[in-house]
Design an enzyme around this catalytic site. Structure first.
Site, mmCIF file in Angstrom:
data_model
loop_
_atom_site.group_PDB
_atom_site.id
_atom_site.type_symbol
_atom_site.label_atom_id
_atom_site.label_comp_id
_atom_site.label_asym_id
_atom_site.label_seq_id
_atom_site.Cartn_x
_atom_site.Cartn_y
_atom_site.Cartn_z
ATOM 1 N N CYS A 230 0.844 -1.169 0.185
ATOM 2 C CA CYS A 230 0.163 0.053 0.012
ATOM 3 C C CYS A 230 0.753 1.122 -0.088
ATOM 4 O O CYS A 230 2.096 1.113 -0.422
ATOM 5 C CB CYS A 230 -0.775 -0.171 1.170
ATOM 6 N N ARG A 231 0.494 2.254 0.543
ATOM 7 C CA ARG A 231 1.204 3.540 0.558
ATOM 8 C C ARG A 231 2.411 3.379 1.865
ATOM 9 O O ARG A 231 3.594 3.735 1.287
ATOM 10 C CB ARG A 231 0.408 4.753 1.100
#
Length: 106
Positions: free
Chosen positions: A65-66
């Site tokens: 993800c981020r």
């Protein structure tokens, strides 16, 4: 769930391994910057929607993800849905970009 660093992931990709890599960010985040992983937002996974990856259940699934928080949740969700081996990318795309810029997988 296991963890993998971005360096370990890049090394495996550079070695030519064929990996199942899942990006669990939202579509707008993916459009802004991605490394070429398959997009399946965490919001869909929370609804038990695994369309497109059901055939990965017996394979290693590497999730990013981020920053590594949503991917950790996604790994836990996938495990409850029968995915046998999930791997969380520590630091997510932020760490990848800091170390490798906009390098894509594959």
């Amino acid at each position: 769930m296991e963890n993998i660093t971005t360096e370990q992931l890049k090394a495996r990709l550079d070695a030519g391994e064929q990996l199942h890599i899942l990006d669990v960010r939202e579509a707008d985040e993916y459009a802004a910057a991605n490394i070429g992983a398959l997009l399946l937002p965490l919001s869909k996974l929370r609804q038990m929607d695994t369309e497109g990856i059901d055939n990965w259940k017996d394979e290693e699934v590497i999730v990013h993800c981020r920053s590594g928080k949503r991917s950790m949740e996604a790994c836990m969700l996938l495990e409850t849905m029968g995915f046998g081996k999930t791997v969380n990318v520590v630091g997510g795309i932020m760490d990848w970009q800091a170390k490798f810029g906009d390098a894509k997988i594959g």
